[in-house]
Design a protein around this motif. Sequence first.
Motif, short mmCIF file in Angstrom:
data_model
loop_
_atom_site.label_atom_id
_atom_site.label_comp_id
_atom_site.label_asym_id
_atom_site.label_seq_id
_atom_site.Cartn_x
_atom_site.Cartn_y
_atom_site.Cartn_z
N ASP A 165 0.87 -1.17 0.00
CA ASP A 165 0.00 0.00 0.00
C ASP A 165 0.91 1.22 0.00
O ASP A 165 1.59 1.51 0.98
CB ASP A 165 -0.87 -0.03 1.27
N ILE A 166 0.93 1.92 -1.14
CA ILE A 166 1.79 3.10 -1.26
C ILE A 166 0.91 4.33 -1.09
O ILE A 166 0.26 4.77 -2.04
CB ILE A 166 2.49 3.15 -2.64
N SER A 167 0.86 4.84 0.10
CA SER A 167 0.05 6.04 0.40
C SER A 167 -1.35 5.93 -0.20
O SER A 167 -1.85 6.89 -0.80
CB SER A 167 0.75 7.30 -0.11
N GLY A 168 -1.93 4.76 -0.11
CA GLY A 168 -3.32 4.61 -0.56
C GLY A 168 -3.49 4.01 -1.94
O GLY A 168 -4.61 3.74 -2.37
N LEU A 191 9.10 21.43 -5.74
CA LEU A 191 8.13 21.40 -6.84
C LEU A 191 7.35 20.07 -6.84
O LEU A 191 6.15 20.05 -7.12
CB LEU A 191 8.84 21.62 -8.19
N LEU A 192 8.03 19.00 -6.49
CA LEU A 192 7.33 17.71 -6.39
C LEU A 192 6.27 17.75 -5.29
O LEU A 192 5.17 17.21 -5.45
CB LEU A 192 8.33 16.57 -6.12
N ALA A 193 6.59 18.42 -4.19
CA ALA A 193 5.61 18.55 -3.10
C ALA A 193 4.38 19.32 -3.59
O ALA A 193 3.24 18.98 -3.26
CB ALA A 193 6.25 19.25 -1.90
N GLU A 194 4.64 20.33 -4.41
CA GLU A 194 3.53 21.12 -4.95
C GLU A 194 2.67 20.26 -5.89
O GLU A 194 1.43 20.30 -5.84
CB GLU A 194 4.12 22.33 -5.70
N ALA A 195 3.33 19.47 -6.73
CA ALA A 195 2.60 18.60 -7.67
C ALA A 195 1.79 17.55 -6.91
O ALA A 195 0.67 17.21 -7.29
CB ALA A 195 3.58 17.92 -8.61
N LYS A 196 2.35 17.07 -5.81
CA LYS A 196 1.63 16.08 -5.00
C LYS A 196 0.40 16.72 -4.38
O LYS A 196 -0.70 16.14 -4.39
CB LYS A 196 2.58 15.56 -3.92
N ALA A 197 0.56 17.94 -3.84
CA ALA A 197 -0.57 18.62 -3.20
C ALA A 197 -1.68 18.86 -4.23
O ALA A 197 -2.86 18.73 -3.92
CB ALA A 197 -0.11 19.93 -2.59
N GLU A 198 -1.29 19.20 -5.45
CA GLU A 198 -2.33 19.51 -6.44
C GLU A 198 -3.00 18.25 -7.01
O GLU A 198 -4.21 18.21 -7.17
CB GLU A 198 -1.74 20.34 -7.59
N THR A 199 -2.21 17.24 -7.32
CA THR A 199 -2.77 16.08 -8.04
C THR A 199 -3.18 14.94 -7.11
O THR A 199 -3.96 14.08 -7.51
CB THR A 199 -1.75 15.49 -9.03
N GLY A 200 -2.62 14.89 -5.91
CA GLY A 200 -2.90 13.76 -5.02
C GLY A 200 -2.11 12.52 -5.39
O GLY A 200 -2.27 11.46 -4.77
N LEU A 201 -1.25 12.62 -6.40
CA LEU A 201 -0.48 11.44 -6.82
C LEU A 201 0.69 11.20 -5.87
O LEU A 201 1.43 12.14 -5.55
CB LEU A 201 0.07 11.64 -8.24
N PRO A 202 0.89 9.95 -5.43
CA PRO A 202 2.11 9.65 -4.66
C PRO A 202 3.35 9.93 -5.51
O PRO A 202 3.32 9.75 -6.73
CB PRO A 202 1.98 8.15 -4.36
N ILE A 203 4.42 10.34 -4.86
CA ILE A 203 5.64 10.76 -5.57
C ILE A 203 6.72 9.69 -5.50
O ILE A 203 7.02 9.15 -4.44
CB ILE A 203 6.20 12.06 -4.92
N ASP A 216 6.93 9.39 -1.58
CA ASP A 216 6.13 8.26 -1.09
C ASP A 216 6.89 6.98 -1.39
O ASP A 216 6.73 5.98 -0.70
CB ASP A 216 4.77 8.25 -1.78
N VAL A 217 7.67 7.03 -2.47
CA VAL A 217 8.53 5.90 -2.84
C VAL A 217 9.89 6.47 -3.21
O VAL A 217 9.98 7.40 -4.03
CB VAL A 217 7.98 5.14 -4.07
N ILE A 218 10.93 5.90 -2.64
CA ILE A 218 12.29 6.31 -3.01
C ILE A 218 12.76 5.40 -4.14
O ILE A 218 12.57 4.19 -4.09
CB ILE A 218 13.24 6.18 -1.80
N GLN A 219 13.34 6.02 -5.16
CA GLN A 219 13.90 5.22 -6.26
C GLN A 219 15.39 5.07 -6.06
O GLN A 219 16.09 6.04 -5.79
CB GLN A 219 13.61 5.95 -7.57
N ILE A 220 15.84 3.82 -6.15
CA ILE A 220 17.28 3.56 -6.18
C ILE A 220 17.61 3.23 -7.63
O ILE A 220 17.09 2.26 -8.19
CB ILE A 220 17.66 2.40 -5.24
N GLY A 221 18.44 4.05 -8.22
CA GLY A 221 18.75 3.90 -9.64
C GLY A 221 19.64 2.70 -9.90
O GLY A 221 20.27 2.15 -8.98
N ALA A 222 19.67 2.31 -11.18
CA ALA A 222 20.45 1.14 -11.59
C ALA A 222 21.90 1.23 -11.11
O ALA A 222 22.49 0.24 -10.67
CB ALA A 222 20.39 1.02 -13.11
#
Length: 348
Positions: free
Chosen positions: A88-91, A153-165, A183-189
Amino acid sequence: MMIVLTESATPEQVAEVVALVEGTGAQAHVSTGETLTLVGAIGDSEHDGRVAGLGLEQLEFVDRVVPIAKQYKLSSRQIKGGEDSILDISGTLIGQNHFSLIAGPCTVESRDQLLSSARAVRDGGASMLRGGAYKPRTSPYSFQGLGQEGLDLLAEAKAETGLPIVTELMDARDLEPVLEVADVIQIGARNMQNYPLLTEIGKSGRPVIIKRGLSATLEELLMAAEYVLKEGNESVILCERGIRTFETAYRFTLDLMAVPVLKEMTHLPVIVDPSHAAGRRDLVEPLSLAAAAVGADGIIVEVHSDPQNAVCDGPQQIEATDFAAYAQKVAAAAALAGKALAARPQKV
Ligand code: PEP
Ligand code: MN
């Protein structure tokens, strides 16, 4: 070693098994499924197999004791009794029959660029928004990401769209600010085998996508996941993003066979990144359809509102205006494998 308790085992009996396992110096990892409770004994081999010597199979509430011979244990399919994990990733859910479409630009470039791309992927049915604030670039002279400004800016996009980041962490020194928004940390290749970084993420408890290294085997990928799981963080998603082979006609070789084979090996959700594998926009849709049909639990794809002028990875990013049609086709391919596109969480 894995101890399978009987269906009627009580919480006190589970605690008794845990205490016995830990008394040998091994670490006990409890996993509660719908009907069965399993206790994994991790690190037993370093303690001369003392768990086997306990004779736990004699206890009336222990059904059986199964050795896990593999190097990877917490990520192994057996430790969950053969079931797939569901996270469950933030819903928004991923795993089992929940398919996640993670979309957004390669990197955060500006407010306009991020918000227009974010709105397009939200309207097109994406489950989460991706975007890098810290970028792993081959050349030190290339754009390295906006850093803290990108996170804001990602925090702003999350607040507006409700999409987990979903956003990448490259350096443990940036963990705190990344935790503020990711909401999810990416570890690159390139960081798949950065073990101290994986350990820190494990301790943070935050869900993580681990991308397969450029020349990593599936077992090495699972061992990377093991570093996170070992710290008690169960929210690990694996990502196939193309590997380096002798073939030079395209950027990387997207190893789609990794999806069903990983699913045999592990209970963790497996997603595919067609964008970085292909490096070319025209290949992204067919590879996405194939990935969904072969049983991936999700796709992470690059989408940009103006890819011609993108600061990085322009040639592979899908046009934001094409995203909705693309998402519909991907959802249809996922349905072939019995999975439904997970909706983004209801905005709170
Ligand atoms: C990315 O997703 O932005 C990225 C750099 O991917 P990878 O680590 O797979 O190259
Ligand atoms: Mn990219």
